[in-house]
Design a protein around this motif. Structure first.
Motif, PDB file in Angstrom:
ATOM      1  N   THR A 294     -19.044  16.247 -15.187  1.00  0.00           N
ATOM      2  CA  THR A 294     -19.200  15.267 -16.265  1.00  0.00           C
ATOM      3  C   THR A 294     -18.366  14.041 -15.943  1.00  0.00           C
ATOM      4  O   THR A 294     -17.700  13.983 -14.906  1.00  0.00           O
ATOM      5  CB  THR A 294     -18.746  15.843 -17.624  1.00  0.00           C
ATOM      6  OG1 THR A 294     -17.322  16.007 -17.599  1.00  0.00           O
ATOM      7  CG2 THR A 294     -19.412  17.175 -17.920  1.00  0.00           C
TER       8      THR A 294
ATOM      9  N   ARG B 245     -15.705  13.342 -17.505  1.00  0.00           N
ATOM     10  CA  ARG B 245     -14.533  13.700 -18.302  1.00  0.00           C
ATOM     11  C   ARG B 245     -13.286  12.898 -17.927  1.00  0.00           C
ATOM     12  O   ARG B 245     -12.351  12.791 -18.718  1.00  0.00           O
ATOM     13  CB  ARG B 245     -14.219  15.191 -18.139  1.00  0.00           C
ATOM     14  CG  ARG B 245     -13.903  15.598 -16.714  1.00  0.00           C
ATOM     15  CD  ARG B 245     -13.436  17.021 -16.585  1.00  0.00           C
ATOM     16  NE  ARG B 245     -12.096  17.194 -17.111  1.00  0.00           N
ATOM     17  CZ  ARG B 245     -11.338  18.280 -16.914  1.00  0.00           C
ATOM     18  NH1 ARG B 245     -11.823  19.297 -16.233  1.00  0.00           N
ATOM     19  NH2 ARG B 245     -10.130  18.363 -17.396  1.00  0.00           N
TER      20      ARG B 245
ATOM     21  N   ASP C 260     -17.096  10.926 -23.597  1.00  0.00           N
ATOM     22  CA  ASP C 260     -17.368  11.746 -22.411  1.00  0.00           C
ATOM     23  C   ASP C 260     -16.657  13.094 -22.491  1.00  0.00           C
ATOM     24  O   ASP C 260     -17.154  14.100 -21.989  1.00  0.00           O
ATOM     25  CB  ASP C 260     -16.950  10.999 -21.149  1.00  0.00           C
ATOM     26  CG  ASP C 260     -17.874   9.836 -20.835  1.00  0.00           C
ATOM     27  OD1 ASP C 260     -19.083  10.059 -20.735  1.00  0.00           O
ATOM     28  OD2 ASP C 260     -17.390   8.699 -20.704  1.00  0.00           O
TER      29      ASP C 260
ATOM     30  N   GLU D  87     -18.318  16.923 -22.548  1.00  0.00           N
ATOM     31  CA  GLU D  87     -17.840  18.035 -21.720  1.00  0.00           C
ATOM     32  C   GLU D  87     -17.606  19.280 -22.559  1.00  0.00           C
ATOM     33  O   GLU D  87     -18.066  20.387 -22.207  1.00  0.00           O
ATOM     34  CB  GLU D  87     -16.546  17.647 -21.016  1.00  0.00           C
ATOM     35  CG  GLU D  87     -15.965  18.784 -20.181  1.00  0.00           C
ATOM     36  CD  GLU D  87     -14.478  18.633 -19.913  1.00  0.00           C
ATOM     37  OE1 GLU D  87     -14.002  19.181 -18.895  1.00  0.00           O
ATOM     38  OE2 GLU D  87     -13.785  17.996 -20.725  1.00  0.00           O
TER      39      GLU D  87
ATOM     40  N   ASP E 231     -20.888  20.733 -23.714  1.00  0.00           N
ATOM     41  CA  ASP E 231     -21.593  21.344 -22.581  1.00  0.00           C
ATOM     42  C   ASP E 231     -21.035  22.729 -22.247  1.00  0.00           C
ATOM     43  O   ASP E 231     -21.792  23.670 -21.995  1.00  0.00           O
ATOM     44  CB  ASP E 231     -21.496  20.452 -21.338  1.00  0.00           C
ATOM     45  CG  ASP E 231     -22.600  19.418 -21.265  1.00  0.00           C
ATOM     46  OD1 ASP E 231     -23.696  19.689 -21.769  1.00  0.00           O
ATOM     47  OD2 ASP E 231     -22.364  18.334 -20.701  1.00  0.00           O
TER      48      ASP E 231
ATOM     49  N   SER F  31     -15.104  23.095 -14.975  1.00  0.00           N
ATOM     50  CA  SER F  31     -15.456  21.699 -15.252  1.00  0.00           C
ATOM     51  C   SER F  31     -14.714  20.736 -14.340  1.00  0.00           C
ATOM     52  O   SER F  31     -13.505  20.863 -14.129  1.00  0.00           O
ATOM     53  CB  SER F  31     -15.137  21.382 -16.717  1.00  0.00           C
ATOM     54  OG  SER F  31     -15.553  20.080 -17.043  1.00  0.00           O
TER      55      SER F  31
END
Length: 447
Positions: free
Chosen positions: A14, A16, A23, A27, A30, A52
């Protein structure tokens, strides 16, 4: 002696690493959705790991030099994954950002190692047949490693980018539509001073450079006057208000300029919103919202807060069109208090009705993508809405040390970009000092 079962490794990429808290909300949502989809497929939590990563795993040195030594970490991450999921964010942006290059590099590595790739709810810019960057991205996206691509934005542009029939494509909701559930424990938990006795409206300015970068004829001075007029008009109608950002350092620099140069009461400004729970808490306390940033609008929708989107690129209109409220996205010709305030009052009166079917599109597509990779022959249906609501994992919160890191990172970015702002905002250094002081204060709590 038995062998330990290998965990499935899901690498989530992402944006992130951005200061934009939107953003970070993507994350978190998700991770919750992927975790639910894997449970839906019959996996125990001990059977898989969602790891992540920020797009910053593609280093600036590699982008500048192309030297392989600067891409070794990324190669290890992708090679060690059983699937790579690009989650949300504008991973295809090529007009004035480098995200498209990072996407291509990851696809190069995934193709070489035979790792399947899925793109979920990606932001898309206009498709351009004559733009070589766009065509380079198109060639990469049609590689065999790509299994599914969905977008929250322009489905027509996605159809032009993908020409391999075996790649599933769809238009879906942004994962942040599930903010109300993922961040449920943080709703209205943040204090921004004494509790107001009037309805509060959230006002979200944006960096001045966003307009010129996107071909919008609207100066920073005109934005300052717009917010000044909005504040005065809201006060006249008996509303309170707060001016804040979704966290991007350049938005906060403009916010500081607004505090110093406008006639707006300095007590109405909120700074240091650097983690998802703070933004969620703030938005959930508002009665309405006016914002340039897409994820201020999407998060407000999820939390049941009526919003007006100020459209400086195509993302905001696409979102409001998706929820059946295209009239709530205003182009630059209508960025006036006279036009926006009546629409805001109408939106507040009309309220927000969450479209469960629309929200479920992002979950259903993720489920199908993971099923295609891990259990293609299994007769398993995706959870329904009520099942998902009962099982969607909650965000645990941002640790104090992570808050310190976020503040120091933002401080560094403001320092690095100081040449852009010192000429237009005398408050720039005050913003830097504020972040340093906050980081030092947070650090002391860790000792």
């Amino acid at each position: 002696m038995g062998f330990m079962k290998k965990k499935l490794n899901i690498a989530l990429l992402t944006n992130r690493g951005s200061d934009n808290v939107g953003d970070q909300i993507i994350e978190a949502c998700d991770i919750s959705l992927i975790t639910c989809a894997m449970r839906n497929l019959g996996y125990e939590d001990s059977d898989f790991a969602v790891k992540s990563y920020s797009t910053e795993i593609i280093s600036k040195r590699f982008l500048a030099t192309g030297e392989k030594k600067h891409i070794k970490k990324t190669d290890r991450i992708v090679k060690g994954a059983d699937i790579v999921v690009f989650g949300g964010a504008p991973m295809f942006n090529h007009v004035y950002q480098q995200l498209y290059r990072k996407t291509i590099i990851v696809l190069d590595i995934a193709e070489r190692h035979g790792v399947p790739v899925v793109f979920s709810a990606i932001g898309i810019e206009n498709y351009d047949e004559a733009n070589e960057k766009c065509q380079e991205l198109k060639r990469a996206l049609n590689r065999p490693c790509v299994k599914q691509v969905t977008t929250r934005d322009d489905f027509g542009a996605l159809g032009s980018l993908i020409d391999r029939d075996s790649i599933a494509i769809a238009k879906v909701a942004d994962p942040a539509v599930f903010s109300f559930k993922v961040f449920e424990r943080f709703l209205e938990k943040e204090s921004f001073g004494p509790k107001p006795d009037k309805p509060v409206i959230g006002l979200f300015p944006i960096r001045g450079g966003a307009f010129s970068s996107n071909g919008v004829d609207f100066t920073g001075y005109r934005q300052l006057k717009f917010w000044e007029n909005m504040a005065a008009s809201l006060e006249k109608d008996g509303f309170d208000y707060r001016l804040m950002s979704t966290g991007h350092f350049s938005d906060e620099v403009f916010l500081e300029l607004l505090r110093n140069k406008s006639r707006i009461d300095s007590g109405k400004f909120v700074f240091n919103v650097n983690c998802p729970e703070k933004l969620i808490a703030a938005i959930s306390s508002f009665h309405g919202l006016v914002a340039y940033r897409l994820h201020a609008n999407i998060t407000a929708y999820s939390l049941g807060v009526p919003g007006i989107g100020l459209a400086w690129n195509q993302k905001v209109p696409f979102f409001y069109d998706s929820i059946g409220k295209p009239h709530r996205a205003f182009s630059s010709t209508d960025w006036t208090a006279k036009a926006v305030k009546p629409a805001l009052l109408e939106a507040i009166e009309g309220g927000v009705e969450l479209d469960e079917g629309f929200c479920m599109t992002v979950y259903a597509s993720l489920f199908e993508a993971l099923k295609k990779v891990f259990k293609p022959d299994a007769a398993i249906d995706p959870y329904g809405y009520q099942e998902l609501m009962a099982l969607l994992p909650a965000y645990k919160g941002t640790s104090t040390i992570e808050q310190v890191k976020k503040n120091l990172r933002k401080t560094a970015r403001i320092h690095i970009n100081s040449h852009k702002y010192t000429g237009e905002s005398a408050g720039y250094l005050a913003t830097v000092r504020g972040y340093i002081a906050l980081s030092q204060s947070l650090s002391k709590t860790q000792r």
